[in-house]
Motif scaffolding. Structure first.
Motif, PDB file in Angstrom:
ATOM      1  N   LEU A 289       0.903  -1.061  -0.310  1.00 15.15           N
ATOM      2  CA  LEU A 289       0.024   0.067   0.095  1.00 15.15           C
ATOM      3  C   LEU A 289       0.824   1.279   0.119  1.00 15.15           C
ATOM      4  CD1 LEU A 289      -2.882  -1.352   2.683  1.00 15.15           C
ATOM      5  CD2 LEU A 289      -3.195  -0.501   0.117  1.00 15.15           C
ATOM      6  N   ALA A 290       1.795   1.409   0.936  1.00 20.61           N
ATOM      7  CA  ALA A 290       2.790   2.475   1.154  1.00 20.61           C
ATOM      8  C   ALA A 290       3.303   2.678  -0.205  1.00 20.61           C
ATOM      9  CB  ALA A 290       3.671   2.066   2.099  1.00 20.61           C
ATOM     10  N   THR A 291       4.073   1.501  -0.901  1.00 19.13           N
ATOM     11  CA  THR A 291       4.663   1.809  -2.185  1.00 19.13           C
ATOM     12  C   THR A 291       3.854   2.317  -3.318  1.00 19.13           C
ATOM     13  OG1 THR A 291       6.291  -0.052  -1.346  1.00 19.13           O
ATOM     14  CG2 THR A 291       6.219   0.594  -3.903  1.00 19.13           C
ATOM     15  N   LEU A 292       2.622   1.780  -3.377  1.00 16.10           N
ATOM     16  CA  LEU A 292       1.761   2.191  -4.477  1.00 16.10           C
ATOM     17  C   LEU A 292       1.418   3.715  -4.189  1.00 16.10           C
ATOM     18  CD1 LEU A 292      -0.336  -1.043  -4.832  1.00 16.10           C
ATOM     19  CD2 LEU A 292       0.975  -0.153  -6.456  1.00 16.10           C
ATOM     20  N   ALA A 293       0.958   4.200  -2.844  1.00  8.22           N
ATOM     21  CA  ALA A 293       0.681   5.088  -2.509  1.00  8.22           C
ATOM     22  C   ALA A 293       1.935   6.297  -2.997  1.00  8.22           C
ATOM     23  CB  ALA A 293       0.584   5.615  -1.012  1.00  8.22           C
ATOM     24  N   SER A 294       3.005   6.245  -2.900  1.00  7.46           N
ATOM     25  CA  SER A 294       4.250   7.010  -3.267  1.00  7.46           C
ATOM     26  C   SER A 294       4.134   6.661  -4.727  1.00  7.46           C
ATOM     27  CB  SER A 294       5.355   6.170  -2.626  1.00  7.46           C
ATOM     28  OG  SER A 294       6.511   7.010  -3.131  1.00  7.46           O
ATOM     29  N   ARG A 295       4.009   5.745  -5.401  1.00  7.75           N
ATOM     30  CA  ARG A 295       4.213   5.627  -6.724  1.00  7.75           C
ATOM     31  C   ARG A 295       3.104   6.398  -7.480  1.00  7.75           C
ATOM     32  NH1 ARG A 295       4.656   0.160  -9.841  1.00  7.75           N
ATOM     33  NH2 ARG A 295       6.758   0.211  -8.980  1.00  7.75           N
ATOM     34  N   TYR A 296       1.766   6.513  -7.070  1.00  7.31           N
ATOM     35  CA  TYR A 296       1.065   7.147  -7.566  1.00  7.31           C
ATOM     36  C   TYR A 296       0.420   8.525  -6.974  1.00  7.31           C
ATOM     37  CZ  TYR A 296       0.108   3.043 -10.106  1.00  7.31           C
ATOM     38  OH  TYR A 296       0.126   1.752 -11.230  1.00  7.31           O
TER      39      TYR A 296
ATOM     40  N   GLU B 221      13.930   9.162  -2.519  1.00 11.90           N
ATOM     41  CA  GLU B 221      13.981  10.201  -3.551  1.00 11.90           C
ATOM     42  C   GLU B 221      12.754  10.181  -4.592  1.00 11.90           C
ATOM     43  OE1 GLU B 221      16.975  11.271  -7.409  1.00 11.90           O
ATOM     44  OE2 GLU B 221      17.535   9.629  -6.188  1.00 11.90           O
ATOM     45  N   ASN B 222      12.175  11.320  -5.132  1.00  7.07           N
ATOM     46  CA  ASN B 222      10.878  11.459  -5.789  1.00  7.07           C
ATOM     47  C   ASN B 222       9.625  11.070  -4.832  1.00  7.07           C
ATOM     48  OD1 ASN B 222      12.581  12.047  -8.016  1.00  7.07           O
ATOM     49  ND2 ASN B 222      12.865   9.862  -8.484  1.00  7.07           N
ATOM     50  N   ASN B 223       9.894  10.829  -3.793  1.00  9.10           N
ATOM     51  CA  ASN B 223       8.471  10.564  -2.808  1.00  9.10           C
ATOM     52  C   ASN B 223       8.042  11.903  -2.683  1.00  9.10           C
ATOM     53  OD1 ASN B 223       6.521   9.347  -1.234  1.00  9.10           O
ATOM     54  ND2 ASN B 223       7.569  10.430   0.298  1.00  9.10           N
ATOM     55  N   SER B 224       6.698  12.042  -2.825  1.00  4.32           N
ATOM     56  CA  SER B 224       5.873  13.399  -2.757  1.00  4.32           C
ATOM     57  C   SER B 224       4.809  12.880  -1.715  1.00  4.32           C
ATOM     58  CB  SER B 224       5.241  14.072  -3.763  1.00  4.32           C
ATOM     59  OG  SER B 224       4.555  13.220  -4.469  1.00  4.32           O
ATOM     60  N   THR B 225       4.581  11.721  -1.259  1.00  4.11           N
ATOM     61  CA  THR B 225       3.604  11.570  -0.361  1.00  4.11           C
ATOM     62  C   THR B 225       4.090  11.629   0.947  1.00  4.11           C
ATOM     63  OG1 THR B 225       2.679   9.749  -1.905  1.00  4.11           O
ATOM     64  CG2 THR B 225       1.940   9.519   0.463  1.00  4.11           C
ATOM     65  N   LYS B 226       3.058  12.202   1.812  1.00  2.11           N
ATOM     66  CA  LYS B 226       3.219  12.408   3.196  1.00  2.11           C
ATOM     67  C   LYS B 226       2.807  11.154   4.182  1.00  2.11           C
ATOM     68  CE  LYS B 226       3.217  17.399   3.491  1.00  2.11           C
ATOM     69  NZ  LYS B 226       3.152  17.757   2.032  1.00  2.11           N
ATOM     70  N   PHE B 227       3.934  10.345   4.730  1.00  2.00           N
ATOM     71  CA  PHE B 227       3.493   9.308   5.386  1.00  2.00           C
ATOM     72  C   PHE B 227       3.415   9.794   6.830  1.00  2.00           C
ATOM     73  CE2 PHE B 227       5.354   7.477   1.363  1.00  2.00           C
ATOM     74  CZ  PHE B 227       4.546   6.666   1.371  1.00  2.00           C
ATOM     75  N   ILE B 228       2.151   9.273   7.679  1.00  2.00           N
ATOM     76  CA  ILE B 228       1.966   9.553   8.933  1.00  2.00           C
ATOM     77  C   ILE B 228       1.593   8.429   9.737  1.00  2.00           C
ATOM     78  CG2 ILE B 228       0.321  10.891  10.361  1.00  2.00           C
ATOM     79  CD1 ILE B 228       0.270  12.583   7.285  1.00  2.00           C
ATOM     80  N   THR B 229       1.993   8.088  10.897  1.00  2.00           N
ATOM     81  CA  THR B 229       1.652   6.805  11.633  1.00  2.00           C
ATOM     82  C   THR B 229       0.911   7.493  12.859  1.00  2.00           C
ATOM     83  OG1 THR B 229       3.408   5.589  10.894  1.00  2.00           O
ATOM     84  CG2 THR B 229       2.413   5.064  12.836  1.00  2.00           C
ATOM     85  N   THR B 230      -0.316   6.815  13.346  1.00  2.00           N
ATOM     86  CA  THR B 230      -0.927   7.169  14.617  1.00  2.00           C
ATOM     87  C   THR B 230      -0.711   5.906  15.453  1.00  2.00           C
ATOM     88  OG1 THR B 230      -2.934   6.439  13.849  1.00  2.00           O
ATOM     89  CG2 THR B 230      -2.581   8.779  13.723  1.00  2.00           C
ATOM     90  N   ARG B 231      -0.502   6.006  16.819  1.00  2.00           N
ATOM     91  CA  ARG B 231      -0.321   4.997  17.651  1.00  2.00           C
ATOM     92  C   ARG B 231      -1.131   5.176  18.905  1.00  2.00           C
ATOM     93  NH1 ARG B 231       5.840   4.899  19.707  1.00  2.00           N
ATOM     94  NH2 ARG B 231       6.364   3.951  17.542  1.00  2.00           N
ATOM     95  N   PHE B 232      -1.851   4.268  19.032  1.00  2.00           N
ATOM     96  CA  PHE B 232      -2.729   4.302  20.584  1.00  2.00           C
ATOM     97  C   PHE B 232      -3.050   2.900  21.054  1.00  2.00           C
ATOM     98  CE2 PHE B 232      -5.512   5.113  16.892  1.00  2.00           C
ATOM     99  CZ  PHE B 232      -6.056   3.897  16.637  1.00  2.00           C
ATOM    100  N   GLY B 233      -3.715   3.090  21.962  1.00  2.00           N
ATOM    101  CA  GLY B 233      -3.840   1.891  22.924  1.00  2.00           C
ATOM    102  C   GLY B 233      -4.988   1.098  22.804  1.00  2.00           C
TER     103      GLY B 233
ATOM    104  N   GLN C 134       9.167   7.767   3.389  1.00  2.00           N
ATOM    105  CA  GLN C 134       9.132   9.036   3.336  1.00  2.00           C
ATOM    106  C   GLN C 134      10.415   9.840   2.846  1.00  2.00           C
ATOM    107  OE1 GLN C 134       6.351  11.163   4.694  1.00  2.00           O
ATOM    108  NE2 GLN C 134       7.433  12.582   3.464  1.00  2.00           N
ATOM    109  N   ASN C 135      11.599   9.526   3.159  1.00  2.00           N
ATOM    110  CA  ASN C 135      12.688  10.144   2.672  1.00  2.00           C
ATOM    111  C   ASN C 135      13.288   9.591   1.551  1.00  2.00           C
ATOM    112  OD1 ASN C 135      12.539  11.691   5.202  1.00  2.00           O
ATOM    113  ND2 ASN C 135      13.448   9.973   6.530  1.00  2.00           N
TER     114      ASN C 135
END
Length: 646
Positions: A416-423, A461-473, A458-459
């Motif tokens: 999912l993350a790779t496809l998000a970055s590619r598209y 080359e050529n990636n423009s997607t903002k990858f964000i993680t949420t962590r909770f209990g 996230q870091n």
């Protein structure tokens, strides 16, 4: 006829107890006859009083009985005209009282007019001392009819209250505020509710001699001195919005010690609606754990969803389905809901198409580990945002099947993350867990690996997607969580099973968790792990005690509590931050950014490819060994994989 038949039925059916509250209403002809009797009594009383006050032996009526019948007939005519007998007496209103006044006043005026006409034509009085007589007649007849209606209304009210008090739960309303009084009045006036208000409860000492709505005011000290049997009480009604969390916990502890049931009221508007579906409910453990939700009014959240195309994976699960509901409120162009669980996916489809018919939905049955199935969705819909909530999360099951966790939690996230970055997806928000912090089980370690991958991506080359993680209990009411599990055990009569007497967990509500996810998606700049201030951890043993007591049982007496031992991979205490992590503040004090150690993309990609191959070969030990290389702080607990740590 109907009244007589009901009366005969009661007399001869063997049940000789006549319940007044069972009668629908007095027949109209009965009320008319009674009113005629009152008119006759008023005429006689007026004559008697005039004779006694005047010390005169002259009869009040010159023509005797004919004049009496004229007054009676005129009164009947006006009672029929104004239909004074037509209303249901126990529901009498000011309008009914006004109609009664008009009928008697009109009768009195007409009798006066006839009497005056008789005097003008004959020169003799038809009624001796006509003005005093008419004043007394008007006053007496109006008062008798009014008091009769008041008496009937009070008798029916008393009968209804007696019946309700015997068949319904006898409860106190906590508080003597305006809201408490209004709630009590709404309950008294609502016939659908099986509750009888006994009085009000307060901690104040200056109100004990007062009463509200005719009900006494009890003090906490009085409840402490007496048992619920002595006070003839079943429970107490709370108004949650009037209590802080600390006050709520203090009162609940006190009521549970006194073996009183605890009820929570709906909103006053709903209760006044007399809707049979609106009811008072027993207080649930979720009400005690639920903190005031953190809501951030953020136009940026709406802007990022309105008119956009959104993908939500795991959209049929507890968290994913709530994200679907909240995102739909922002009127996106399209929501694609993806899950591999067929029946739950169908259920959320039926719900959303019914609740949001104006929103365009696409429901996709697919496995995120199958990249060839997922990529066409990215090609076709060009998503603006991806919410990734799909994951395997049950610790003991994953401990036994670690390779399955790798295929979903790691490979699925990688796809999912790779496809998000590619598209060129604008934002990718991943739902993680507190079990990823210093993991003691495969599930937590697999989620930590997924965190490392999206952070590293996230870091690149050529990636423009903002990858964000949420962590909770732990999330209250989510599938497989401890509270629904305890509820089922209590319903079956026990025992309630706890893995360890000292085990503690953090809790939050599903809407609160999803709000964090949406807010993180809006405020994130890419690469962050957002953590949530979850308050104080809850001891699971205390949780079980309260749930049993709230259900009306006594722990260790009615419902046994047994300790089953820690499950594979389970630990006593959960953490949201690792020991070497630093936190950064955000614009909200309850949301922080965790600065955990990261890994460069080449290394994490190499590890992910390596562990995926081992998972496909079903090499359980090799899978766990690689996980421990990726996440050095992963130390197995109560697991067969502990040998790998030596």
């Amino acid at each position: 006829m109907g009244f007589r038949k009901r009366l005969q039925s009661r007399i001869y059916s063997g049940d000789n107890v006549m319940g007044l509250s069972d009668l629908r209403y007095l027949p109209r002809w009965v009320i008319l006859i009674i009113d005629i009797g009152f008119i006759a009594i008023s005429v006689y009383f007026s004559c008697y009083l005039i004779e006694k006050l005047s010390f005169n032996t002259i009869p009040v009526f010159k023509e005797g009985i004919p004049v009496f019948l004229i007054i009676l007939g005129i009164s009947i005519i006006f009672m029929v005209i104004f239909k004074t007998y037509a209303g249901i007496i126990r529901h009498s209103t000011f309008i009914d009282l006004f109609k009664l006044f008009l009928a008697i006043f009109s009768s009195t005026v007409l009798v006066a007019a006839i009497s005056f006409s008789y005097y003008l034509s004959t020169g003799q009085r038809m009624i001796y001392m006509s003005i005093p007589f008419l004043v007394i007649f008007f006053t007496a007849s109006f008062m008798l009819m009014f008091l009769f209606r008041l008496f009937v209304k009070e008798v029916f009210h008393f009968a209804r209250e007696v019946r309700r008090s015997t068949l319904r739960k006898r409860i106190l309303v906590l508080g003597i505020t305006e809201q408490s009084v209004a709630m009590a009045r709404a309950i008294i006036d609502n016939p659908n509710l099986p509750y009888h208000i006994v009085g009000f409860l307060t901690q104040r000492q200056d109100s004990t001699r007062a009463s509200l709505l005719g009900k006494p005011i009890y003090t906490k000290a009085k409840i402490e001195r007496n048992s619920k049997e002595d006070l003839m009480l079943d429970g107490v009604l709370l108004l949650q919005e009037l209590l802080t969390k600390e006050e709520m916990n203090r009162w609940v502890t006190f009521f549970l010690e006194k073996d009183l049931q605890i009820f929570k009221a709906p909103s006053l508007q709903k209760l006044k609606s007399n809707d049979s579906e609106v009811t008072i409910k027993t207080l649930q453990i979720e009400d005690l754990l639920n903190r005031k939700p953190i809501k951030i009014e953020n136009e940026d959240v709406k802007r990022r969803h309105s008119g956009k195309t959104i993908l939500i994976t795991g959209g049929a699960g507890s968290i994913g389905s709530e994200i679907v509901r909240q995102v739909a409120l922002f009127e996106p162009k399209l929501i694609v809901v993806l899950d591999q669980a067929e029946t739950p996916l169908y259920d959320i489809e039926m719900e959303m198409r019914s609740s949001f018919p104006e929103i365009d939905f696409k429901f996709v049955l697919a496995d995120i580990s199958n990249r060839h199935r997922i990529e066409p969705l990215f090609q076709k819909y060009q998503f603006s945002m991806v919410y990734h909530a799909a994951a395997y999360k049950h610790v003991p099951l994953i401990e036994e099947n670690p390779h399955e966790a790798i295929l979903v939690n790691i490979l699925g996230t990688k796809n999912l993350a790779t496809l998000a970055s590619r598209y060129k997806v604008n934002r990718f928000v991943m739902v993680s867990t507190d079990k990823a912090v210093k993991p003691t089980n495969v599930m937590g370690a697999s989620k930590r690996t997924a965190e490392l991958f999206v952070q590293a991506l996230q870091n690149t080359e050529n990636n423009s997607t903002k990858f964000i993680t949420t962590r909770f209990g732990n999330v209250l009411g989510s599938n497989g969580s401890v509270i629904p599990h305890f509820k089922k055990q209590i319903e079956k009569g026990g025992p309630v099973t706890i893995t360890h007497p000292d085990i503690t967990r953090y809790f939050m509500t599903i809407p609160e968790a999803c709000d964090l996810v949406l807010q993180a998606g809006a405020m994130g700049e890419g690469g962050e792990i957002f953590v949530f201030d979850m308050g104080e951890p809850v001891k699971i043993l205390d949780l079980a005690h309260r749930m049993i007591k709230l259900s009306g049982f006594e722990p260790h007496v009615d419902i046994k509590i047994i300790y089953s031992g820690l499950r594979p991979g389970e630990k006593l205490y959960e953490e949201l931050l690792s020991d070497d992590a630093k936190t950064l503040p955000t614009h909200h004090e309850k949301i922080l950014i965790s600065k955990d150690p990261t890994m460069d993309f080449q290394n994490i990609e190499k590890y992910c490819n390596q562990i995926t191959k081992a998972a496909l070969r079903r090499e359980k030990v090799e899978v766990v060994q690689i996980l421990k290389e990726i996440v050095p702080e992963f130390k197995s607990n109560n697991s067969i994989y502990e040998v790998l740590d030596k």
